[in-house]
Design an enzyme around this catalytic site. Structure first.
Site, PDB file in Angstrom:
ATOM      1  N   HIS A 298      15.810  10.291 -17.083  1.00  0.00           N
ATOM      2  CA  HIS A 298      15.593   9.532 -18.318  1.00  0.00           C
ATOM      3  C   HIS A 298      15.445   8.035 -18.054  1.00  0.00           C
ATOM      4  O   HIS A 298      14.996   7.295 -18.922  1.00  0.00           O
ATOM      5  CB  HIS A 298      16.724   9.803 -19.318  1.00  0.00           C
ATOM      6  CG  HIS A 298      18.031   9.168 -18.966  1.00  0.00           C
ATOM      7  ND1 HIS A 298      19.036   9.843 -18.330  1.00  0.00           N
ATOM      8  CD2 HIS A 298      18.491   7.911 -19.164  1.00  0.00           C
ATOM      9  CE1 HIS A 298      20.071   9.038 -18.167  1.00  0.00           C
ATOM     10  NE2 HIS A 298      19.772   7.857 -18.664  1.00  0.00           N
TER      11      HIS A 298
ATOM     12  N   ASP B  53      18.095  16.295 -15.218  1.00  0.00           N
ATOM     13  CA  ASP B  53      18.051  14.837 -15.376  1.00  0.00           C
ATOM     14  C   ASP B  53      18.179  14.116 -14.034  1.00  0.00           C
ATOM     15  O   ASP B  53      18.948  13.166 -13.881  1.00  0.00           O
ATOM     16  CB  ASP B  53      19.151  14.372 -16.334  1.00  0.00           C
ATOM     17  CG  ASP B  53      18.877  12.978 -16.893  1.00  0.00           C
ATOM     18  OD1 ASP B  53      17.735  12.517 -16.784  1.00  0.00           O
ATOM     19  OD2 ASP B  53      19.811  12.358 -17.424  1.00  0.00           O
TER      20      ASP B  53
ATOM     21  N   SER C 212      23.402   4.201 -15.777  1.00  0.00           N
ATOM     22  CA  SER C 212      22.776   5.508 -15.606  1.00  0.00           C
ATOM     23  C   SER C 212      21.999   5.549 -14.296  1.00  0.00           C
ATOM     24  O   SER C 212      21.222   4.657 -13.985  1.00  0.00           O
ATOM     25  CB  SER C 212      21.831   5.794 -16.778  1.00  0.00           C
ATOM     26  OG  SER C 212      22.542   5.902 -17.986  1.00  0.00           O
TER      27      SER C 212
END
Length: 435
Positions: free
Chosen positions: A169, A199, A278
Site C-alpha cells: 500500500h 501487503d 508502514s
C-alpha cells in the site's frame, strides 16, 4: 616606633600627624610567625599606602633590622592589596554569564539496557530507507504533466543486490518511486513485484554496495508475548525514529488494505506505528528482523497503542518468490463466495459459492454456483463446510487453509448441497494471470 606609625597608617591614614614619629615596639626574634599587625583587618587605601612608604623612607636612618622588617611587611601588604584589586577588577569586567556556567555537569551515564537500545538503533538505521510515492498529475490550467507525491512510507534493505522490502500500500498507484537512504542520498526505484493479498512489495535500486546494509533476518515462529520489540521508520518525512514496546499478542488476523484478504499470524505490538512507519522493520532485542510494520488500529488514523506487523516467516517466502519470479504463485479454488453475513442469515455455517467458472478448478471439479431458475427464484449453490477435514465457517477459514497448500495439490472439499453433504476432490491451480 615605625611599627606604631604603620598601625596608625593602616587604621586611620588621614588623622595621623606627618611630624609625629611613634616608637617601635620590640619584636621577638624567636617567633617564626609574623606579627598580627602586619595583616590589617580594614581595607587599605592608596593614601595610607603612600604614607606608609613615606614613613619608611623618612625613618631609614633608624635601626636597620627594624626597617627591614617594616619594608617586608609593607611589601606583603602591597602584594595582598594588588591581588585583591586584580581579582575584583577581573570579576567586574568579565562577563560571568548565568550562574549555571559555574555548575560542572557530571558525565552522562546510561544503563546497560539503554546502551543496548542506542546501539541497536545506530546499527540498523543505515538499513532503513524512506520511500516517496510519486504519481502523474495533469495541471487543469496549463495541461502540464507533473509528478506529485501522493504518499510515503518506510522500507529496509533486504540484500546486497539492492532489493528493498516495503508494504504494497506504500507503492500502490505510483508512477515513479524514490528511495532515500540515511545519508540523504536518493535513488530511483523499480518495482520487482508485489503481493497484494499479504501487503508486501519488493523494489530495487542501483546503489553502491557500501550503502546496502541488509538487516539480519530472524524467526517469528518462536516469539513470545511480552518480549521487547523495536520499530524503526521514517514517519512524515522526518529523520529516522525509534519506538519501543512489547509484543501484545500473537496469531492475530487483519485484512489486506488492497484486496481485503485476511493476513494470518500477524504480530500485535504496542510500539508506536504511525502512518509513515508502514513498511519499516520490527526488530527484536538482538536487532533481528521479526516483522514488517503494516497497520494500526485507530478510528482517527493516529497511533492508539495497537499496531500490527506481518511476521517475517510469511514475508521471507513471499520475498523469495518475488525476487526469483517477480510474482507470487498462490493456489486458488477458482470461486467467488458470498459475504459471511449473508450465510449467517441463512442459518448455516460455511462458505456459499456464488460463482464457479467452468474453466476454474472448482468448476472443473463440479462445484455448483448460486443461480436463478426459470421463474427467477434464487437457487443456492454449494456451501463449503470443510477442506481436507478442516472446518470452514467463513471466508477467513478458507483462505487460511489454502495458504497452507501449494499449486497442484489435490484437496477434498466437503459441501452442503441441498439437504445432504458431498465430498468433491479439487486440484488447486494458480490464478489465471500466473499461468
Amino acid at each position: 616606633m615605625a611599627a606604631y606609625s604603620l598601625l596608625s597608617t593602616l587604621s586611620s591614614p588621614f588623622s595621623r600627624s606627618p611630624n609625629r614619629t611613634p616608637k617601635l615596639p620590640p619584636l621577638s626574634l624567636t617567633s617564626t610567625s609574623k606579627p598580627s599587625f602586619l595583616f590589617p583587618t580594614r581595607k587599605l587605601s592608596l593614601p595610607s599606602l603612600h604614607s606608609l612608604i613615606f614613613n619608611q623612607s623618612k625613618n631609614s636612618s633608624n635601626n636597620n633590622s627594624s626597617n627591614n622588617c617594616i619594608v617586608s611587611s609593607a611589601f606583603d601588604s602591597f602584594f595582598i592589596l594588588c591581588t585583591s584589586l586584580a581579582l575584583s577588577f577581573s570579576l567586574f569586567v568579565t562577563d560571568v554569564g548565568p550562574a549555571s556556567a559555574f555548575v560542572v555537569t557530571p558525565p552522562r551515564k546510561l544503563q546497560s539496557d539503554e546502551l543496548a537500545t542506542v546501539r541497536l538503533f545506530q546499527e540498523n538505521t543505515p538499513s532503513v530507507v524512506y520511500i516517496t510515492n510519486l504519481a502523474v498529475r495533469q495541471d487543469a490550467f496549463t495541461l502540464d504533466v507533473l509528478e506529485v507525491p501522493q504518499g510515503s512510507g518506510s522500507g529496509f534493505v533486504w540484500d546486497t543486490d539492492g532489493h528493498i522490502v516495503t508494504n504494497y500500500h506504500v507503492i500502490r498507484g505510483a508512477s515513479d518511486l524514490k528511495v532515500t537512504f540515511a545519508d540523504q542520498t536518493t535513488y530511483d526505484a523499480k518495482v520487482v513485484g508485489f503481493d497484494q493479498d499479504k501487503d508486501v512489495a519488493v523494489l530495487r535500486v542501483d546503489a553502491p554496495k557500501d550503502k546496502l546494509r541488509p538487516i539480519p533476518i530472524g524467526v517469528s515462529s518462536d516469539l513470545l508475548v511480552g518480549q521487547k520489540v523495536y520499530a524503526i521508520g521514517n514517519p512524515f518525512g522526518l529523520d529516522h525514529t525509534l519506538t519501543t514496546g512489547v509484543i501484545s499478542g500473537l496469531r492475530r488476523e487483519i485484512s489486506s488494505a488492497a484486496t481485503g484478504r485476511p493476513i494470518q499470524d500477524v504480530i500485535q505490538t504496542d510500539a508506536a506505528i504511525n502512518p509513515g512507519n508502514s513498511g519499516g522493520p520490527l526488530l527484536d532485542s538482538s536487532g533481528n528482523l521479526i516483522g514488517i510494520n503494516t497497520a494500526i488500529y485507530s478510528p482517527s488514523g493516529a497511533n492508539s497503542g495497537v499496531g500490527f506487523s506481518i511476521p517475517v516467516d510469511t514475508v521471507s517466502g513471499i520475498v523469495d518468490q518475488l525476487v526469483k519470479f517477480g510474482k507470487v504463485t498462490r493456489p486458488i479454488l477458482g470461486i467467488k463466495f458470498a459475504p459471511d453475513q449473508s450465510v449467517e442469515q441463512l442459518g448455516v455455517s460455511g462458505v456459499l459459492v456464488l460463482d464457479a467458472p467452468a474453466n476454474g478448478p472448482a468448476g472443473k471439479a463440479g462445484l455448483r454456483p448460486t443461480k436463478r431458475d426459470a421463474y427467477g427464484r434464487l437457487v443456492l449453490g454449494d456451501i463449503i463446510t470443510s477442506v481436507n477435514g478442516k472446518k470452514v465457517t467463513n471466508g477467513s477459514d478458507l483462505y487460511r487453509i489454502l495458504d497452507q497448500c501449494k499449486v497442484g495439490d489435490k484437496v477434498t472439499v466437503e459441501v452442503l448441497r441441498g439437504d445432504h453433504k458431498e465430498k468433491i476432490p479439487v486440484t488447486l491451480e494458480p490464478t489465471p494471470d500466473e499461468t
